[in-house]
Write a protein that holds these residues in place. Structure first.
Motif, PDB file in Angstrom:
ATOM      1  N   LEU A  92      38.738  56.511  37.422  1.00  0.00           N
ATOM      2  CA  LEU A  92      40.094  55.965  37.349  1.00  0.00           C
ATOM      3  C   LEU A  92      41.107  56.935  37.946  1.00  0.00           C
ATOM      4  N   ALA A  93      40.929  58.216  37.678  1.00  0.00           N
ATOM      5  CA  ALA A  93      41.834  59.227  38.229  1.00  0.00           C
ATOM      6  C   ALA A  93      41.753  59.293  39.760  1.00  0.00           C
ATOM      7  N   LEU A  94      40.592  58.970  40.318  1.00  0.00           N
ATOM      8  CA  LEU A  94      40.401  59.001  41.770  1.00  0.00           C
ATOM      9  C   LEU A  94      40.871  57.730  42.475  1.00  0.00           C
ATOM     10  N   GLY A  95      41.170  56.683  41.700  1.00  0.00           N
ATOM     11  CA  GLY A  95      41.672  55.469  42.326  1.00  0.00           C
ATOM     12  C   GLY A  95      40.928  54.191  42.014  1.00  0.00           C
ATOM     13  N   ALA A  96      39.928  54.253  41.134  1.00  0.00           N
ATOM     14  CA  ALA A  96      39.270  53.017  40.709  1.00  0.00           C
ATOM     15  C   ALA A  96      40.260  52.193  39.892  1.00  0.00           C
ATOM     16  N   ASP A  97      40.125  50.881  39.962  1.00  0.00           N
ATOM     17  CA  ASP A  97      41.046  49.985  39.264  1.00  0.00           C
ATOM     18  C   ASP A  97      40.519  49.508  37.920  1.00  0.00           C
ATOM     19  N   GLY A  98      39.227  49.679  37.696  1.00  0.00           N
ATOM     20  CA  GLY A  98      38.644  49.221  36.454  1.00  0.00           C
ATOM     21  C   GLY A  98      37.222  49.727  36.305  1.00  0.00           C
ATOM     22  N   ILE A  99      36.700  49.542  35.108  1.00  0.00           N
ATOM     23  CA  ILE A  99      35.359  50.028  34.769  1.00  0.00           C
ATOM     24  C   ILE A  99      34.497  48.841  34.344  1.00  0.00           C
ATOM     25  N   VAL A 100      33.269  48.851  34.830  1.00  0.00           N
ATOM     26  CA  VAL A 100      32.256  47.893  34.383  1.00  0.00           C
ATOM     27  C   VAL A 100      31.216  48.714  33.636  1.00  0.00           C
ATOM     28  N   THR A 101      31.116  48.470  32.348  1.00  0.00           N
ATOM     29  CA  THR A 101      30.168  49.245  31.552  1.00  0.00           C
ATOM     30  C   THR A 101      28.756  48.723  31.756  1.00  0.00           C
ATOM     31  N   ILE A 102      27.808  49.621  31.563  1.00  0.00           N
ATOM     32  CA  ILE A 102      26.391  49.285  31.608  1.00  0.00           C
ATOM     33  C   ILE A 102      25.887  49.379  30.170  1.00  0.00           C
ATOM     34  N   PRO A 103      25.257  48.376  29.579  1.00  0.00           N
ATOM     35  CA  PRO A 103      24.881  47.108  30.193  1.00  0.00           C
ATOM     36  C   PRO A 103      26.121  46.279  30.559  1.00  0.00           C
ATOM     37  N   VAL A 104      25.956  45.448  31.586  1.00  0.00           N
ATOM     38  CA  VAL A 104      27.069  44.696  32.156  1.00  0.00           C
ATOM     39  C   VAL A 104      27.422  43.498  31.284  1.00  0.00           C
ATOM     40  N   ASP A 105      28.714  43.368  31.019  1.00  0.00           N
ATOM     41  CA  ASP A 105      29.256  42.161  30.396  1.00  0.00           C
ATOM     42  C   ASP A 105      29.692  41.279  31.566  1.00  0.00           C
ATOM     43  N   TYR A 106      28.888  40.271  31.894  1.00  0.00           N
ATOM     44  CA  TYR A 106      29.123  39.483  33.101  1.00  0.00           C
ATOM     45  C   TYR A 106      30.396  38.647  33.022  1.00  0.00           C
ATOM     46  N   ASP A 107      30.769  38.202  31.836  1.00  0.00           N
ATOM     47  CA  ASP A 107      32.040  37.480  31.702  1.00  0.00           C
ATOM     48  C   ASP A 107      33.208  38.410  32.037  1.00  0.00           C
ATOM     49  N   ALA A 108      33.158  39.638  31.541  1.00  0.00           N
ATOM     50  CA  ALA A 108      34.222  40.609  31.833  1.00  0.00           C
ATOM     51  C   ALA A 108      34.222  40.980  33.315  1.00  0.00           C
ATOM     52  N   LEU A 109      33.041  41.114  33.909  1.00  0.00           N
ATOM     53  CA  LEU A 109      32.947  41.408  35.334  1.00  0.00           C
ATOM     54  C   LEU A 109      33.634  40.310  36.151  1.00  0.00           C
ATOM     55  N   LEU A 110      33.300  39.059  35.867  1.00  0.00           N
ATOM     56  CA  LEU A 110      33.890  37.944  36.606  1.00  0.00           C
ATOM     57  C   LEU A 110      35.394  37.869  36.392  1.00  0.00           C
ATOM     58  N   GLU A 111      35.850  38.140  35.196  1.00  0.00           N
ATOM     59  CA  GLU A 111      37.288  38.152  34.926  1.00  0.00           C
ATOM     60  C   GLU A 111      37.984  39.248  35.733  1.00  0.00           C
ATOM     61  N   SER A 112      37.375  40.412  35.834  1.00  0.00           N
ATOM     62  CA  SER A 112      37.948  41.505  36.621  1.00  0.00           C
ATOM     63  C   SER A 112      38.036  41.148  38.100  1.00  0.00           C
ATOM     64  N   VAL A 113      37.060  40.443  38.581  1.00  0.00           N
ATOM     65  CA  VAL A 113      37.050  40.030  40.001  1.00  0.00           C
ATOM     66  C   VAL A 113      38.112  38.962  40.245  1.00  0.00           C
ATOM     67  N   VAL A 114      38.193  37.970  39.367  1.00  0.00           N
ATOM     68  CA  VAL A 114      39.105  36.859  39.551  1.00  0.00           C
ATOM     69  C   VAL A 114      40.564  37.263  39.312  1.00  0.00           C
ATOM     70  N   SER A 115      40.803  38.140  38.356  1.00  0.00           N
ATOM     71  CA  SER A 115      42.184  38.471  37.977  1.00  0.00           C
ATOM     72  C   SER A 115      42.892  39.357  38.992  1.00  0.00           C
ATOM     73  N   PHE A 116      42.139  39.940  39.901  1.00  0.00           N
ATOM     74  CA  PHE A 116      42.754  40.827  40.897  1.00  0.00           C
ATOM     75  C   PHE A 116      43.579  40.023  41.880  1.00  0.00           C
ATOM     76  N   LYS A 117      44.810  40.442  42.077  1.00  0.00           N
ATOM     77  CA  LYS A 117      45.671  39.814  43.071  1.00  0.00           C
ATOM     78  C   LYS A 117      45.561  40.621  44.361  1.00  0.00           C
ATOM     79  N   ALA A 118      44.934  40.034  45.356  1.00  0.00           N
ATOM     80  CA  ALA A 118      44.730  40.706  46.633  1.00  0.00           C
ATOM     81  C   ALA A 118      46.072  40.990  47.296  1.00  0.00           C
ATOM     82  N   PRO A 119      46.160  42.120  48.030  1.00  0.00           N
ATOM     83  CA  PRO A 119      47.405  42.427  48.740  1.00  0.00           C
ATOM     84  C   PRO A 119      47.743  41.324  49.738  1.00  0.00           C
ATOM     85  N   VAL A 120      49.027  41.084  49.891  1.00  0.00           N
ATOM     86  CA  VAL A 120      49.465  40.025  50.802  1.00  0.00           C
ATOM     87  C   VAL A 120      49.798  40.599  52.168  1.00  0.00           C
TER      88      VAL A 120
END
Length: 120
Positions: A92-120
């Motif tokens: 996070l300090a280096l510039g990551a926007d979020g963390i996906v823990t292992i084991p993966v919570d796939y619902d949280a992963l998909l939410e992180s992907v969908v909730s991101f607002k791409a730069p315009v």
């Protein structure tokens, strides 16, 4: 919103393929690679919205990937996969926007992907 372009840089194939399947089932485009250098090349050659980076890879570390992506001006979301809270904090300090823990919570992963607002 669906249809994100996602790159998964993960050397443990069962996790990478499960992430790819979950992302594709949610109507995202998902590519996978198991090497950091190859991931950086893919990121430079294609227009990804989200890049999911593993902490430890065979050739370079996930930290190096985050640093390189941000130095190149990658404005998309970077998600970092790890089992270590210390590694996650560093990512996070280096510039990551979020963390996906292992084991993966796939619902949280998909939410992180969908909730991101791409730069315009």
């Amino acid at each position: 919103m669906s249809g994100r372009r996602v790159l998964v840089i993960q050397d443990f194939y069962p996790i990478a393929s499960a992430m790819q399947a979950a992302l594709r089932n949610a109507d995202h485009v998902a590519d996978i690679t198991d090497l950091g250098d190859e991931g950086l090349a893919c990121a430079a050659a294609d227009d990804y919205d989200v890049i999911i980076v593993d902490d430890i890879l065979p050739d370079i570390s996930g930290f190096e990937i985050i640093r390189a992506l941000r130095n190149r001006g990658f404005a998309g979301r970077i998600l970092f996969t790890s089992t270590s809270y210390d590694f996650a904090a560093r990512a996070l300090a280096l510039g990551a926007d979020g963390i996906v823990t292992i084991p993966v919570d796939y619902d949280a992963l998909l939410e992180s992907v969908v909730s991101f607002k791409a730069p315009v």
